[in-house]
Design an enzyme around this catalytic site. Structure first.
Site, mmCIF file in Angstrom:
data_model
loop_
_atom_site.group_PDB
_atom_site.id
_atom_site.type_symbol
_atom_site.label_atom_id
_atom_site.label_comp_id
_atom_site.label_asym_id
_atom_site.label_seq_id
_atom_site.Cartn_x
_atom_site.Cartn_y
_atom_site.Cartn_z
ATOM 1 N N ASP A 148 3.984 -4.557 13.634
ATOM 2 C CA ASP A 148 2.585 -4.118 13.672
ATOM 3 C C ASP A 148 2.476 -2.588 13.618
ATOM 4 O O ASP A 148 3.392 -1.874 14.029
ATOM 5 C CB ASP A 148 1.949 -4.653 14.962
ATOM 6 C CG ASP A 148 0.432 -4.662 14.901
ATOM 7 O OD1 ASP A 148 -0.134 -4.407 13.821
ATOM 8 O OD2 ASP A 148 -0.187 -4.916 15.952
ATOM 9 N N HIS B 289 2.313 -0.266 4.641
ATOM 10 C CA HIS B 289 3.104 -1.490 4.419
ATOM 11 C C HIS B 289 4.372 -1.172 3.618
ATOM 12 O O HIS B 289 5.426 -1.762 3.839
ATOM 13 C CB HIS B 289 2.273 -2.555 3.711
ATOM 14 C CG HIS B 289 1.111 -3.046 4.527
ATOM 15 N ND1 HIS B 289 1.229 -3.391 5.854
ATOM 16 C CD2 HIS B 289 -0.200 -3.239 4.216
ATOM 17 C CE1 HIS B 289 0.045 -3.784 6.326
ATOM 18 N NE2 HIS B 289 -0.839 -3.697 5.348
ATOM 19 N N LEU C 35 23.775 -13.155 8.388
ATOM 20 C CA LEU C 35 22.478 -13.034 9.066
ATOM 21 C C LEU C 35 21.499 -13.979 8.374
ATOM 22 O O LEU C 35 21.405 -13.981 7.153
ATOM 23 C CB LEU C 35 21.953 -11.592 8.949
ATOM 24 C CG LEU C 35 20.537 -11.361 9.479
ATOM 25 C CD1 LEU C 35 20.538 -11.325 11.010
ATOM 26 C CD2 LEU C 35 19.941 -10.057 8.958
HETATM 27 C C1 FPP Z 1 0.767 -5.454 10.530
HETATM 28 O O1 FPP Z 1 0.341 -4.108 10.522
HETATM 29 C C2 FPP Z 1 1.616 -5.693 9.390
HETATM 30 C C3 FPP Z 1 1.403 -6.610 8.423
HETATM 31 C C4 FPP Z 1 0.226 -7.508 8.412
HETATM 32 C C5 FPP Z 1 2.293 -6.757 7.270
HETATM 33 C C6 FPP Z 1 3.751 -6.531 7.560
HETATM 34 C C7 FPP Z 1 4.475 -6.408 6.289
HETATM 35 C C8 FPP Z 1 5.486 -5.559 6.042
HETATM 36 C C9 FPP Z 1 6.089 -4.624 7.004
HETATM 37 C C10 FPP Z 1 6.060 -5.569 4.699
HETATM 38 C C11 FPP Z 1 7.301 -6.408 4.631
HETATM 39 C C12 FPP Z 1 6.944 -7.570 3.858
HETATM 40 C C13 FPP Z 1 7.771 -8.459 3.290
HETATM 41 C C14 FPP Z 1 7.167 -9.465 2.428
HETATM 42 C C15 FPP Z 1 9.216 -8.530 3.426
HETATM 43 P P1 FPP Z 1 -1.223 -3.801 10.422
HETATM 44 O O2 FPP Z 1 -1.568 -3.654 9.002
HETATM 45 O O3 FPP Z 1 -1.988 -4.863 11.149
HETATM 46 O O4 FPP Z 1 -1.318 -2.439 11.178
HETATM 47 P P2 FPP Z 1 -2.571 -1.901 11.995
HETATM 48 O O5 FPP Z 1 -2.712 -2.816 13.178
HETATM 49 O O6 FPP Z 1 -2.147 -0.520 12.372
HETATM 50 O O7 FPP Z 1 -3.730 -1.943 11.077
#
Ligand code: FPP
Length: 242
Positions: free
Chosen positions: A22, A39, A133
């Site tokens: 997150d 992301h 893994l």
């Molecule tokens: C939450 O942060 C994150 C996500 C919903 C997406 C997580 C995805 C990645 C790290 C990319 C890796 C992906 C793959 C397919 C391997 P948020 O956007 O909710 O953050 P915020 O709470 O600060 O808005």
């Protein structure tokens, strides 16, 4: 699934780590960048964390990449996350395969574009015999959805009510054959489970850090592992010293 070699696992090292990655959006906004840049940075960090998990002897890593609720985000963010999954497979699959990573998917594939479903299935097939893994990618995953699907499948299979046990339910989940997570890490400081592994997390230890996911590197992972090593897991029983 081939079993991962761990004849004498060290109880101080989690066998299975699950991560709620997150804070990508806030990481980007703080820098005046679009959310998708967060992301992308989170994806680069994922590479570092996979390598660190291999180095630290972790056998299973589950990452929450896209939840069943994430479809409600703006369309450009949803399509951006789909593109990231595709890019990760296109760019990283061979390297992950060489490193002995077995890719698995948890969640529902059917809502993804057909060409993306094919890529995911190809990645799973290519890496299915790897045993360094196991990387479970939760994509279009929801814990409640997983349990609903398990109940539907049990009913369709004609399972008798008295035959429904903990073990049987576990075998009907997407994570069948994977041990429950020992440690769940959530970055960016939120104190909630967000529909992630709600059955499997029954006795998991939690580690929550204010660090945003793109900044949660190997040193931060080491801190989480050190914290885990200090915990005493009682599984609802009393301490051996009591
Ligand atoms: C939450 O942060 C994150 C996500 C919903 C997406 C997580 C995805 C990645 C790290 C990319 C890796 C992906 C793959 C397919 C391997 P948020 O956007 O909710 O953050 P915020 O709470 O600060 O808005």
């Amino acid at each position: 699934m081939p079993s991962i070699s761990d004849n004498s696992p060290d109880p101080k090292v989690p066998r299975h780590i699950a991560i709620i990655m997150d804070g990508n959006g806030r990481w980007a906004i703080r820098r005046g960048l679009p959310r998708l840049a967060g992301h992308r940075a989170g994806t680069e960090n994922l590479r570092r964390i996979i390598e660190a998990c291999v180095e630290f002897g972790i056998h299973y890593l589950t990452i929450y990449a896209f939840s069943t609720e994430n479809w409600g985000r703006p369309p450009e963010e949803v399509s951006g996350l789909m593109r990231i999954l595709e890019d990760v497979i296109d760019r990283e699959l061979n390297e992950l395969h060489k490193e002995g990573v077995q890719l698995r998917h948890i969640g529902r594939l059917e809502r993804l574009a057909p060409h993306l479903q094919e890529k995911v299935l190809h990645a799973i097939e290519l890496t299915k015999h790897n045993d360094r893994l196991v990387l479970n990618v939760a994509f279009n995953y929801g814990g409640r959805d997983e349990i609903v699907l398990a109940i539907q499948r049990m009913i369709r299979d004609g399972v008798a009510a008295e035959d429904v046990t903990d073990e049987l339910v576990s075998r009907y989940l997407f994570t069948a054959g994977v041990p429950d997570p020992d440690l769940i890490i959530r970055t960016s400081g939120e104190l909630r489970i967000s529909n992630f592994l709600i059955w499997q997390a029954a006795y998991s230890e939690w580690y929550i850090t204010p660090t945003y996911w793109p900044d949660f590197g190997k040193d931060e992972l080491k801190k989480a592992l050190d914290a885990y090593a200090q915990r005493e897991r009682r599984y609802g029983k009393v301490s051996i010293e009591d």
